[in-house]
Enzyme design. Structure first.
Site: not given
Ligand code: GUN
Length: 290
Positions: A52, A96, A119
């Site tokens: 990412k 994460q 997200d």
């Protein structure tokens, strides 16, 4: 059979984003900035977060990786989240998952400012998505919608079967494909660990999306001739053939299923790169007007 090249489509999307960022900068806008909090040293999470961060650099975005040890307390992690919420240079950030067991993922997700939740995990963004209002949407199902659309795969009236009901993939995927429009207008079934007669159901699928994280789970006898197969599985298995000692394996028994289907995504190089490209796209969106 057509192999869906997620790697190429993701590269195309990154090029499109780079052009948009250049344009934004020319007009005096700020450089979009994505931050990621990575807790602990899980190898798979580390790989994904590094990819990412690398994608940010490639498109000309700023990225910040904040590493915290497994021993971090929930309160300390919530403080980190609040600091990113307040940091005016950060346009979007992710935490994460999975997180260590002593930390409530739900609490952490709910602490994220929905305007920076690239997200699309915060209940505000999920609720907005459910109601079809503009929102950040989760990267993996959004990336799959993009693949379906760029390959012009017919979805209207089709039977879509999703295996897995996670908040990150299965549940939002079902919603997106059942909604009005294109891609969409599917009749969707969600299967999960308690589903009876799984094979009977998967054999009805025109579009089959296994997202359960069990390598090679979907075999040819579970697939209808001509089905579209989107493999969300990315399990790291040990391998003597790679430098890292690992390779990614999908949920589909690729060789046997490929012979039967009309379209299929490979692992790696299918859904994975699309997830990252979508996150980058969401970050650009979070920086609009700044
Ligand atoms: N873990 C697995 N997929 C994801 C994702 O898309 N976002 C975050 N934050 N964690 C993940």
């Amino acid at each position: 059979m057509i192999l869906i090249d997620g790697k190429k489509i993701a590269a195309d999307i990154r090029s499109e984003i780079r052009i948009q960022i250049d344009e934004k900068l020319k007009q005096g806008g700020k450089i979009p900035h994505l931050a990621a909090i990575l807790v602990g040293d899980d190898g798979a999470s580390e790989t994904y977060v590094n990819l990412k961060m690398k994608a940010c650099i490639e498109v000309g975005m700023k990225s910040s990786l904040i590493r915290k040890p497994d021993s971090i307390t929930e309160d300390e992690l919530l403080d980190e989240v609040h600091a990113l919420n307040e940091n005016r240079d950060i346009d979007g950030f992710i935490v994460q998952v999975p997180l260590p067991k002593h930390i409530s993922e739900q609490k952490v997700i709910e602490a994220i400012d929905p305007a920076k939740d690239v997200d699309g995990f915060h209940p505000v963004n999920v609720g907005r998505m459910v109601q079809g209002i503009e929102s950040f949407t989760p990267a993996t199902p959004t990336g799959i919608m993009e693949l379906i659309s760029r390959y012009k795969i017919e979805t209207s009236g089709k039977n879509c079967v999703i295996i897995g009901r996670s908040n990150i993939v299965g549940t939002p995927m079902a919603l997106m494909l059942s909604r009005k429009g294109y891609p969409g207008n599917c009749t969707v079934t969600i299967c999960h660990s308690r589903t009876e007669n799984l094979k009977e159901i998967t054999k009805q699928a025109d579009i089959l999306i296994p997202a359960l994280g069990r390598p090679g789970f979907l075999t040819a006898d579970m697939v209808k001739e001509g089905a579209v197969i989107i493999d969300v599985g990315t399990t790291r298995v040990t391998s003597t053939e790679t430098k890292s000692g690992f390779r990614l394996k999908g949920d589909v028994a690729f060789d046997e299923v490929a012979e039967k289907c009309s379209y299929i995504t490979p692992v790696p190089g299918g859904v994975g790169p699309m997830t990252i490209a979508t996150l980058i796209k969401n970050t650009l969106k979070a920086s609009f007007g700044k």
